[in-house]
Design an enzyme around this catalytic site. Structure first.
Site, PDB file in Angstrom:
ATOM      1  N   LYS A  94       0.833  -1.201   0.000  1.00 23.10           N
ATOM      2  CA  LYS A  94       0.000   0.000   0.000  1.00 23.10           C
ATOM      3  C   LYS A  94       0.870   1.253   0.000  1.00 23.10           C
ATOM      4  CE  LYS A  94      -3.979  -1.799   2.593  1.00 23.10           C
ATOM      5  NZ  LYS A  94      -4.994  -1.627   1.543  1.00 23.10           N
ATOM      6  N   ARG A 148     -10.308 -11.553   1.978  1.00 29.08           N
ATOM      7  CA  ARG A 148     -11.113 -12.664   1.436  1.00 29.08           C
ATOM      8  C   ARG A 148     -10.341 -13.977   1.517  1.00 29.08           C
ATOM      9  NH1 ARG A 148     -11.624  -9.387  -4.127  1.00 29.08           N
ATOM     10  NH2 ARG A 148     -11.297  -7.681  -2.655  1.00 29.08           N
TER      11      ARG A 148
END
Ligand code: BES
Ligand code: MN
Ligand code: ZN
Length: 499
Positions: A284, A358
């Site tokens: 990120k 996920r």
């Protein structure tokens, strides 16, 4: 914190440090304010004419009113009467609770819950009083060298209601206290720094809850056990960090008040417990990366909800599951292009290592099958796309089951902790096609929150399932940065409605 009810008709004779009464901005007095106005020879109406507009989030302190026993009367602005709703009431209660906490008072009396509000029952209004008090009392002070401010001394709030409504109000206060305690645990876990609140720390928190509440049992699985379960997807994320992962299972057993009935199947809550999300090899950007300590707020909301359920001795089996690890770049981290084998047997092509939530959730969702659940609800700070879609107001709700979805939406409205349902048409599933595995872990830029939910849906075929994306609602950024405690109110309300 103690909550009680006050039912005397002579409100003006109640001896208290602070009495809250509501005023609408159209100049209309609530019934309680009217009593005080009469007792004080019209002092309230006089002041409202000149110096109090009664806008939402405002208050005015009146000291030593003649004819009134309370040391202070706090006029709380309610806004326009025709737009007065659950959120406005909760806001007014918070104004009063903050006033009491910040003024160093030890007790107060609120007459705000007595104000009628369309579609909001008294029980719900009393619940909001207790939730506001817990919000006002929350202080993060775990990691300061010098304590920045003295802890609030507020110990007691009494709610003024009509005599025949006292029982209803007491039920609401009891629920609100449990929800407030749960939210404060959720807030604290969220706010703690990622070098303190590790997967191991979340595991210890679950064990501590099981020690405190006899109806809770905790189990914390380590790497060896997670490997034995073949959770190849979860482990692929965990592997990138030195911090050991934890797979937490916390079980609440029904109080058994209805033990003559056949036990209902449990409701399972699954919380994303990424204690820090750097993105992994798909790193990120640096700005605001600290906020990725909040990537375990799903897990924190599960623990907070389990705490509330245990305190309420809910008559329904509830199981909380938390897959927890860090998502960091390293020589052992996932690489874009890696293919992992999930516990379900489905293979996953990892095209972006930052779509890690996920990857840990899918194995926990498969694990949940063993409980033959009536419903599974996962809670996750899953996508930035959900923040784009819904902002910080509504939690994103995704479900393949209309009844479950409606139940959650309704609970959110009742608890003033709302969600908004998003679509899950099969057509979105095509975005997850992979040339090399059963499914890809990203679906490209369009509808990012939806494709994330679609990914999860592939692991939830054997029970009714819903997914709450709390990326926009679990914490606030900026000057008042901090965890919100959401969606604990929604979840506890849903579970109360199912018990
Ligand atoms: N934890 C983040 C989601 C997130 C981002 C929550 C910002 C709150 C604020 C999640 O693991 C993530 O990184 N998601 C990616 C998915 C993308 C790579 C498909 C995202 O949203 O950018
Ligand atoms: Mn991520
Ligand atoms: Zn994440």
């Amino acid at each position: 914190m103690e909550f009680s009810t006050q039912t005397t008709a002579s409100l003006h004779q109640i001896k208290t440090a602070a009495l809250a009464v509501g005023v609408f901005s159209d100049g209309l007095l609530s019934p309680a304010a009217d009593v005080i106005d009469h007792a004080s020879n019209g002092a309230l109406r006089a002041i409202i004419k000149t110096e109090f507009k009664a806008k939402p989030h405002t208050h005015l302190v009146l000291r030593d009113l003649t004819g009134v026993s309370a040391a202070r009367v706090i006029l709380v602005g309610l806004g326009k009467q025709d737009s007065y709703n659950a959120a406005a009431h909760a806001g007014a209660e918070l104004v009063f609770a903050n006033y009491c906490a910040n003024a160093g008072l030890t007790e107060g009396v609120s007459a705000l819950a007595a104000i009628e509000c369309p579609n909001v029952k008294l029980r719900t209004r009393a619940k909001a009083t207790a939730i506001a008090a817990s919000r006002a009392l929350y202080r993060y002070d775990a990691t300061f060298g010098e304590k920045r401010e003295a802890a609030p001394k507020l110990k007691k709030i009494a709610v003024w209601v009509a005599r025949n409504q006292a029982t209803e109000a007491q039920h609401g206060l009891r629920e609100g206290r449990a929800i407030g305690n749960g939210m404060n645990l959720t807030r604290l876990l969220g706010d703690l720094p990622p070098n303190v609140c590790t997967p191991t720390y979340l595991g210890s928190t679950a064990k501590a809850l099981a020690k405190e509440f006899k109806n809770l049992k905790a189990e914390v699985l380590g790497v060896k056990q997670i490997e034995a379960l073949k959770m190849g997807s979860f482990l692929s994320v965990a592997r990138g960090s030195y911090e050991p992962p934890a797979f937490i299972v916390l079980k609440h057993s029904a109080a058994g008040k209805g033990s003559s009935k056949k036990a209902k199947a449990p409701i399972v809550l699954v919380g994303k417990g990424i204690t820090f999300d750097a993105g992994g090899i798909s790193l990120k950007p640096a700005s605001n990366m600290d906020e990725m300590k909040y990537d375990m707020c799903g897990a924190a909301s599960v623990l907070g909800t389990m705490r509330a359920v245990a305190e309420l001795e809910l008559d329904r089996d509830v199981i909380g599951i938390v897959p927890s690890c860090e998502n960091l770049p390293s020589g052992r981290a996932n690489k874009p292009g890696d293919i992992v084998i999930s516990m379900s047997g489905q293979t996953i092509e990892i095209l972006n290592t930052d779509a890690e939530g996920r990857l840990v959730l899918c194995d926990a969702l498969t694990y949940a099958e063993r409980f033959k659940p009536a419903a599974v609800i996962d809670i996750a700070t899953l996508t930035g796309a959900c923040v784009v879609a819904l902002g910080h107001v509504n939690t994103g709700l995704f479900s393949t089951n209309d009844e479950l979805a409606e139940g959650l939406l309704q609970a959110g409205r009742e608890a003033n902790d709302t969600a908004w349902r998003m679509p899950m048409d099969d057509a979105y599933q095509e975005q997850l096609r992979s040339n090399f595995a059963d499914v890809a872990n990203i679906g490209g830029p369009p509808a990012g929150a939806v494709t994330a939910a679609c990914f999860l849906s592939r692991f939830t075929k054997n029970y009714p399932w819903a997914h709450l994306d709390i990326a926009g609602t679990a914490w606030r950024s900026g000057k008042d940065k901090g965890a919100s405690g959401r969606p604990v109110p929604l979840l506890v309300q849903y579970l109360l409605n199912q018990a």
